[in-house]
Design an enzyme around this catalytic site. Structure first.
Site, PDB file in Angstrom:
ATOM      1  N   HIS A 119       0.817  -1.240   0.162  1.00 13.83           N
ATOM      2  CA  HIS A 119       0.182   0.032   0.050  1.00 13.83           C
ATOM      3  C   HIS A 119       0.852   1.316   0.143  1.00 13.83           C
ATOM      4  O   HIS A 119       0.755   2.392  -1.012  1.00 13.83           O
ATOM      5  CB  HIS A 119      -0.798  -0.082   1.181  1.00 13.83           C
ATOM      6  CG  HIS A 119      -1.773   1.322   1.328  1.00 13.83           C
ATOM      7  ND1 HIS A 119      -3.144   1.403   0.939  1.00 13.83           N
ATOM      8  CD2 HIS A 119      -1.194   2.495   1.860  1.00 13.83           C
ATOM      9  CE1 HIS A 119      -3.560   2.713   1.329  1.00 13.83           C
ATOM     10  NE2 HIS A 119      -2.623   3.242   1.807  1.00 13.83           N
ATOM     11  N   GLU A 120       1.665   1.320   0.815  1.00 15.17           N
ATOM     12  CA  GLU A 120       2.783   2.567   0.977  1.00 15.17           C
ATOM     13  C   GLU A 120       3.442   2.691  -0.275  1.00 15.17           C
ATOM     14  O   GLU A 120       3.521   3.979  -1.009  1.00 15.17           O
ATOM     15  CB  GLU A 120       3.622   2.540   2.284  1.00 15.17           C
ATOM     16  CG  GLU A 120       2.890   2.346   3.539  1.00 15.17           C
ATOM     17  CD  GLU A 120       1.916   3.398   3.786  1.00 15.17           C
ATOM     18  OE1 GLU A 120       2.166   4.413   3.210  1.00 15.17           O
ATOM     19  OE2 GLU A 120       1.032   3.199   4.395  1.00 15.17           O
ATOM     20  N   HIS A 123       1.674   4.721  -2.851  1.00 15.82           N
ATOM     21  CA  HIS A 123       1.926   6.248  -2.480  1.00 15.82           C
ATOM     22  C   HIS A 123       3.360   6.583  -3.180  1.00 15.82           C
ATOM     23  O   HIS A 123       3.320   7.692  -3.808  1.00 15.82           O
ATOM     24  CB  HIS A 123       1.832   6.513  -0.950  1.00 15.82           C
ATOM     25  CG  HIS A 123       0.495   6.557  -0.492  1.00 15.82           C
ATOM     26  ND1 HIS A 123      -0.589   7.000  -1.067  1.00 15.82           N
ATOM     27  CD2 HIS A 123       0.097   5.955   0.848  1.00 15.82           C
ATOM     28  CE1 HIS A 123      -1.508   6.757  -0.360  1.00 15.82           C
ATOM     29  NE2 HIS A 123      -1.284   6.320   0.732  1.00 15.82           N
ATOM     30  N   HIS A 129      -5.092   7.909  -1.951  1.00 11.86           N
ATOM     31  CA  HIS A 129      -6.148   6.755  -1.610  1.00 11.86           C
ATOM     32  C   HIS A 129      -7.231   6.575  -2.335  1.00 11.86           C
ATOM     33  O   HIS A 129      -7.793   7.401  -3.012  1.00 11.86           O
ATOM     34  CB  HIS A 129      -6.656   7.034  -0.028  1.00 11.86           C
ATOM     35  CG  HIS A 129      -5.739   6.831   0.887  1.00 11.86           C
ATOM     36  ND1 HIS A 129      -5.544   7.571   2.100  1.00 11.86           N
ATOM     37  CD2 HIS A 129      -4.698   5.900   0.999  1.00 11.86           C
ATOM     38  CE1 HIS A 129      -4.546   7.170   2.987  1.00 11.86           C
ATOM     39  NE2 HIS A 129      -3.977   6.198   2.419  1.00 11.86           N
TER      40      HIS A 129
END
Lengths: 168, 81
Positions: A119-120, A123, A129
């Site tokens: 997930h990170e 980014h 998101h």
């Protein structure tokens, strides 16, 4: 999916990463594997490559830290915020920080490092998101067995909107 | 039976929500000052959060919203800065 407004991602396709320190919660080899696998989630569907470096400054610097840790977003102790990462740019851009006050694991007894790292790194590559609850880039943590994980369509569409699809 | 739900929980929810919205949704306004002016930035931010989380937009701290806010999450702020 959403991308960072005004940020078109990295202007190169070959990126480097460096693991600055380790969590004591897991054997170092398991941390290495979780991080490598989290990058593979994204390189499998784009032309991006990720090379680990051990010295010098890398594009994506990975660290574990608790509470105040040299950015404007101190961690909050166990639970709550698990990690955060910065959008592509020089300096702190692309870097991923994991809250050392969490219990990190390669299984399900704690927070799975592979899932959070994947997930990170979304980014770090330019994804914001998503409001699709099934997406990896949805802001809340949901455990998925890593061996059964596949990148949801929303995230594939998101990352390919920035870097295109893998051709081979 | 109590005539109405204990107010303590609602106050705790409001306080929790305010902190949460400050942390993840860039709520900056002084809530007490805003209430005096008759504005409701908290409700606006609750709506914004519900929209970004794909929840039903009610502007109230309903069960689904509170459940979502108590889940562990990424610390990235959900609004552009």
């Amino acid at each position: 999916f959403n991308v960072f407004p005004g940020n078109k991602g990295w202007n190169k396709r070959d990126l480097t990463y460096r693991i600055l320190n380790y969590t004591p919660d897991m054997p170092q080899a398991e941390v290495d594997q979780a991080i490598q696998r989290a990058f593979k989630v994204w390189s499998d569907v784009t032309p991006l490559t990720f090379t680990r470096v051990y010295e010098g400054i890398s594009d994506i610097e990975i660290s574990f830290a608790a509470q105040v840790h040299n950015d404007f977003y101190p961690f909050d102790g166990p639970h709550g915020t698990l990690a955060h990462a910065f959008a592509p740019s020089s300096g702190i851009g692309g870097d991923a920080h994991f809250d050392e006050d969490e219990t990190w694991t390669s299984g399900s007894n704690g927070y799975n490092l592979f899932i959070v790292a994947a997930h990170e790194f979304g980014h770090s590559l330019g994804l914001f998101h998503s409001n699709d609850p099934s997406a990896l880039m949805y802001p809340t943590y949901h455990f998925v067995e890593p061996s059964e994980f596949h990148l949801p369509e929303d995230d594939v569409n998101g990352i390919q909107s920035l870097y295109g699809a893998r051709t081979t | 039976f109590p005539a109405e739900p204990p107010k303590g929980n609602e106050e705790n929810d409001d306080k929790f929500a305010e902190e949460y919205l400050k942390k993840y949704y860039n709520l900056k306004t002084d809530m007490r000052q805003s209430r005096r002016k008759g504005e409701s930035p908290l409700i606006q931010k609750i709506k914004e959060m519900q929209q970004s989380l794909g929840l039903t937009v009610t502007g109230t701290l309903d069960t689904d919203t509170m459940e979502m806010m108590h889940q562990p999450r990424c610390g990235f702020i959900d609004v552009g800065e």
